[in-house]
Design a protein around this motif. Structure first.
Motif, PDB file in Angstrom:
ATOM      1  N   ILE A 235       0.797  -1.084  -0.030  1.00 53.00           N
ATOM      2  CA  ILE A 235      -0.110   0.023  -0.084  1.00 53.00           C
ATOM      3  C   ILE A 235       0.743   1.174   0.076  1.00 53.00           C
ATOM      4  O   ILE A 235       0.589   2.245  -0.922  1.00 53.00           O
ATOM      5  CB  ILE A 235      -1.002  -0.045   1.160  1.00 53.00           C
ATOM      6  CG1 ILE A 235      -1.905  -1.291   1.053  1.00 53.00           C
ATOM      7  CG2 ILE A 235      -1.539   1.258   1.632  1.00 53.00           C
ATOM      8  CD1 ILE A 235      -3.109  -0.961   2.278  1.00 53.00           C
ATOM      9  N   SER A 236       1.993   1.280   0.995  1.00 51.16           N
ATOM     10  CA  SER A 236       2.970   2.404   0.805  1.00 51.16           C
ATOM     11  C   SER A 236       3.497   2.791  -0.374  1.00 51.16           C
ATOM     12  O   SER A 236       3.712   3.845  -1.080  1.00 51.16           O
ATOM     13  CB  SER A 236       3.894   2.027   2.031  1.00 51.16           C
ATOM     14  OG  SER A 236       3.462   1.963   3.286  1.00 51.16           O
ATOM     15  N   ASN A 239       1.019   4.400  -2.669  1.00 47.44           N
ATOM     16  CA  ASN A 239       0.844   5.564  -2.391  1.00 47.44           C
ATOM     17  C   ASN A 239       1.967   6.691  -2.590  1.00 47.44           C
ATOM     18  O   ASN A 239       1.802   7.848  -2.041  1.00 47.44           O
ATOM     19  CB  ASN A 239       0.282   5.592  -0.821  1.00 47.44           C
ATOM     20  CG  ASN A 239      -1.350   5.347  -0.730  1.00 47.44           C
ATOM     21  OD1 ASN A 239      -2.042   5.689  -1.645  1.00 47.44           O
ATOM     22  ND2 ASN A 239      -1.659   4.612   0.333  1.00 47.44           N
ATOM     23  N   SER A 244       0.900   7.627  -7.335  1.00 48.03           N
ATOM     24  CA  SER A 244      -0.377   8.433  -7.193  1.00 48.03           C
ATOM     25  C   SER A 244      -0.694   9.591  -8.018  1.00 48.03           C
ATOM     26  O   SER A 244      -1.907   9.518  -8.266  1.00 48.03           O
ATOM     27  CB  SER A 244      -0.410   8.911  -5.667  1.00 48.03           C
ATOM     28  OG  SER A 244       0.488   9.785  -5.188  1.00 48.03           O
ATOM     29  N   PHE A 258      -8.957  -1.883  -3.435  1.00 52.60           N
ATOM     30  CA  PHE A 258      -7.671  -0.966  -2.930  1.00 52.60           C
ATOM     31  C   PHE A 258      -8.005  -0.063  -1.874  1.00 52.60           C
ATOM     32  O   PHE A 258      -7.678   0.095  -0.741  1.00 52.60           O
ATOM     33  CB  PHE A 258      -7.174  -0.186  -4.064  1.00 52.60           C
ATOM     34  CG  PHE A 258      -5.796   0.759  -3.350  1.00 52.60           C
ATOM     35  CD1 PHE A 258      -4.703   0.281  -2.878  1.00 52.60           C
ATOM     36  CD2 PHE A 258      -6.101   2.170  -3.506  1.00 52.60           C
ATOM     37  CE1 PHE A 258      -3.607   1.075  -2.552  1.00 52.60           C
ATOM     38  CE2 PHE A 258      -4.893   3.009  -2.850  1.00 52.60           C
ATOM     39  CZ  PHE A 258      -4.074   2.325  -2.700  1.00 52.60           C
ATOM     40  N   PHE A 259      -9.160   0.695  -1.955  1.00 51.83           N
ATOM     41  CA  PHE A 259      -9.770   1.602  -0.809  1.00 51.83           C
ATOM     42  C   PHE A 259     -10.057   0.837   0.312  1.00 51.83           C
ATOM     43  O   PHE A 259      -9.919   1.289   1.500  1.00 51.83           O
ATOM     44  CB  PHE A 259     -10.802   2.281  -1.463  1.00 51.83           C
ATOM     45  CG  PHE A 259     -10.647   3.187  -2.537  1.00 51.83           C
ATOM     46  CD1 PHE A 259      -9.118   4.015  -2.566  1.00 51.83           C
ATOM     47  CD2 PHE A 259     -11.570   3.534  -3.637  1.00 51.83           C
ATOM     48  CE1 PHE A 259      -9.002   5.055  -3.435  1.00 51.83           C
ATOM     49  CE2 PHE A 259     -11.118   4.514  -4.334  1.00 51.83           C
ATOM     50  CZ  PHE A 259     -10.115   5.091  -4.738  1.00 51.83           C
ATOM     51  N   GLU A 262      -6.709   0.226   1.950  1.00 53.04           N
ATOM     52  CA  GLU A 262      -6.273   1.186   2.612  1.00 53.04           C
ATOM     53  C   GLU A 262      -6.637   1.904   3.639  1.00 53.04           C
ATOM     54  O   GLU A 262      -6.297   2.362   4.589  1.00 53.04           O
ATOM     55  CB  GLU A 262      -6.343   2.362   1.112  1.00 53.04           C
ATOM     56  CG  GLU A 262      -5.453   3.652   1.465  1.00 53.04           C
ATOM     57  CD  GLU A 262      -5.611   4.609   0.495  1.00 53.04           C
ATOM     58  OE1 GLU A 262      -4.602   4.993   0.090  1.00 53.04           O
ATOM     59  OE2 GLU A 262      -6.723   4.845  -0.136  1.00 53.04           O
ATOM     60  N   HIS A 263      -8.212   1.336   3.748  1.00 58.52           N
ATOM     61  CA  HIS A 263      -8.968   1.827   5.193  1.00 58.52           C
ATOM     62  C   HIS A 263      -8.449   0.990   6.037  1.00 58.52           C
ATOM     63  O   HIS A 263      -8.438   1.566   7.388  1.00 58.52           O
ATOM     64  CB  HIS A 263     -10.432   1.688   4.878  1.00 58.52           C
ATOM     65  CG  HIS A 263     -11.444   1.998   5.951  1.00 58.52           C
ATOM     66  ND1 HIS A 263     -11.499   3.173   6.339  1.00 58.52           N
ATOM     67  CD2 HIS A 263     -11.965   1.038   6.642  1.00 58.52           C
ATOM     68  CE1 HIS A 263     -12.369   3.193   7.547  1.00 58.52           C
ATOM     69  NE2 HIS A 263     -12.557   1.637   7.772  1.00 58.52           N
ATOM     70  N   ASP A 266      -5.292   2.476   7.543  1.00 58.71           N
ATOM     71  CA  ASP A 266      -5.649   4.039   7.651  1.00 58.71           C
ATOM     72  C   ASP A 266      -4.755   4.490   9.031  1.00 58.71           C
ATOM     73  O   ASP A 266      -5.142   3.915  10.131  1.00 58.71           O
ATOM     74  CB  ASP A 266      -6.841   4.278   7.768  1.00 58.71           C
ATOM     75  CG  ASP A 266      -7.000   5.919   7.765  1.00 58.71           C
ATOM     76  OD1 ASP A 266      -6.130   6.656   8.266  1.00 58.71           O
ATOM     77  OD2 ASP A 266      -8.101   6.524   7.338  1.00 58.71           O
TER      78      ASP A 266
END
Length: 399
Positions: A235-236, A239, A244, A258-259, A262-263, A266
Motif C-alpha cells: 500500500i505504501s 501511495n 499516485s 484498494f480503498f 487502504e482503510h 489508515d
C-alpha cells in the motif's frame, strides 16, 4: 560467483584431506583418524578445513576435535578472527555486490558452526573483540537474508534502547547491535520501492493499470493470511507520489478493493483499524488448526514504534530505586506475542523464481521513480516541469 576454492583444492563433505594450496612444502598427511580427517596437517590447513562454504560443512567430530585441541596452538579469539577473515575473503563479502543466493547458503552453515562452537566452548566468546569479529561477518551476511522475520531475537527489541544504568555502572554489550531489526526494516522499504518501480516502469498506461491491479490482489491476499507487514509495504508503494500522480493510469483501475485495504491500514486514531484487524488475526491464530490460519506478521515499524514509546514513556526505575517491573511485564507481553507469531511454520512452499525476483529485481531511487512517472504521464504544473527537466539532465544527460 564468489570464489571459495578451486576444484583441485576444494574441501568437500566426507573428504577432509588438506587442500593442496594450503599445505606447507613437504607436508604429508598420514592415515585419517576421523572419517576423512588427516592424521597430520599444518595449522593453516586445519583452520581452512574448519571454515564452511556454501557447499561444504566439516564433520561434527572434526569441529569438536579441532576446537578442543586448537587452543594449544592459537588463542580462541585469534582463531575466530582467522575464521571470520577467511569467510569474508572466500565468500567475497567485502564486495559491493554479493551473490545473495550463495551467501544465504553459506550463512546457514556459518551459523551452524557458530552454534556448535558457542554451545561447546562458550567461554571462547567472552571477550569484546570476539564479539566485534562476529558482528562484522554476520553484518555482511544479514542483508542477503533480510526478509526473514524469524532471525529477529527478543533481546534486540530491548537492546535497541539500552542506556547506561548509573546503578549498575557498566553498559551491557550489544546495545547498538540491531542488524536483524534494521535488515527487516530495510526489507520493508525495498518492497515499497519495488512495487512503485514495477508500476512506473511500463510505457503504456494499460500495462501500468494491470500491474496496480496485480499488487492490489497480492495485498488482499496478504491481509487474508495475516501478513500485515507486506500489506503495508505494498500500500505504501502504491501511495508514493510518483505512483499516485498517475491519474490516467488509476482511471483504468478498479479501485474498490484498494480503498478497502487502504482503510484497514489508515493511520487515523493510531492505526485503530489495523489494530482491530491484528487482534482478530491473533485470536484466529490461537484457535487455528492449520498453519495458514496461524500466520500473524505485524506491521513491523509500528511494533517498533510501540515498544519505543513504551520504553520512553515509562521509567526503568521508580523514585525509590526499585526496578519498574510493571513496565517490563508489558514489554514482555508485546515482545512475547511477536516471538510466538514468528515461530509459526510457514505453510507455503517457496518458489525459487519468485525469491530470486524479490532479491535481485532492480528498483528505482526516488528520483528515478519521479522521472519514470513524468515520462509516463507528463508534468501537470510548472514545478513538475522544472523537476522533470532537472531529472532528465541529471539521470539521462538530456536537456
Amino acid at each position: 560467483m564468489p570464489r571459495t576454492l578451486s576444484a583441485s583444492d576444494m574441501v568437500t563433505p566426507g573428504s577432509l584431506s588438506p587442500p593442496p594450496t594450503e599445505s606447507t612444502e613437504g607436508e604429508q598427511a598420514g592415515q585419517p583418524l576421523l572419517d576423512g580427517a588427516p592424521s597430520s596437517a599444518s595449522l593453516d590447513t586445519l583452520i581452512q578445513q574448519l571454515v564452511p562454504t556454501a557447499d561444504y560443512y566439516p564433520e561434527k567430530a572434526y569441529v569438536f576435535t579441532f576446537l578442543l585441541s586448537s587452543r594449544l596452538f592459537i588463542e580462541p579469539r585469534e582463531l575466530l578472527a582467522r575464521v571470520c577473515h577467511l569467510c569474508i575473503e572466500q565468500q567475497q563479502l567485502d564486495k559491493p555486490v554479493l551473490d545473495k543466493a550463495r551467501v544465504r547458503k553459506f550463512g546457514a552453515k556459518l551459523l551452524q558452526l557458530l552454534a556448535e562452537w558457542t554451545e561447546t566452548f562458550p567461554r571462547d566468546f567472552e571477550e569484546e573483540s570476539t564479539i566485534g569479529h562476529l558482528t562484522d561477518v554476520v553484518g555482511r551476511i544479514a542483508p542477503c537474508d533480510e526478509e526473514r522475520l524469524r532471525h529477529i531475537g527478543p533481546e534486540e527489541f530491548v537492546q535497541a534502547f539500552v542506556n547506561k544504568d548509573p546503578l549498575v555502572g557498566t553498559k551491557p554489550r550489544f546495545s547498538d547491535k540491531r542488524n536483524n531489526v534494521e535488515a527487516y526494516v530495510k526489507w520493508f522499504n525495498r518492497l515499497c520501492y519495488l512495487v512503485a518501480t514495477e508500476i512506473c516502469m511500463p510505457a503504456k498506461k494499460k500495462q501500468r493499470a494491470q500491474v496496480i491491479e496485480f499488487f492490489i490482489d497480492v495485498a488482499r491476499e496478504c491481509f487474508n493470511i495475516g501478513n500485515f507487514n507486506s500489506l503495508m509495504a505494498i500500500i505504501s508503494g502504491m501511495n508514493m507520489s510518483p505512483v499516485s500522480r498517475l491519474k490516467k493510469t488509476w482511471a483504468k483501475v478498479k479501485t474498490a478493493k484498494f480503498f478497502i485495504l487502504e482503510h484497514q491500514m489508515d493511520p487515523t486514531g493510531n492505526f485503530c483499524n489495523y489494530r482491530t484487524a491484528l487482534r482478530g488475526a491473533a485470536h484466529r491464530s490461537l484457535t487455528a488448526h492449520s498453519s495458514r490460519e496461524k500466520i500473524v506478521i505485524p506491521f513491523f515499524s509500528l511494533l517498533i514504534k510501540d515498544i519505543y514509546f513504551l520504553n520512553e514513556g515509562c521509567a526503568n526505575r521508580l523514585p525509590n530505586g526499585h526496578v519498574n517491573f510493571e513496565k517490563f511485564l508489558e514489554l514482555a507481553k508485546q515482545v512475547g506475542e511477536f516471538i510466538t507469531w514468528k515461530q509459526v511454520e510457514c505453510p507455503f512452499e517457496q518458489d525459487p523464481s519468485i525469491t530470486h525476483y524479490l532479491y535481485t529485481a532492480p528498483i528505482f531511487s526516488e528520483d528515478g521513480l519521479y522521472l519514470a512517472s513524468y515520462e509516463s504521464e507528463s508534468p501537470e504544473n510548472q514545478t513538475e516541469k522544472e523537476r522533470w527537466r532537472s531529472l532528465r539532465s541529471s539521470i539521462l544527460g538530456k536537456t
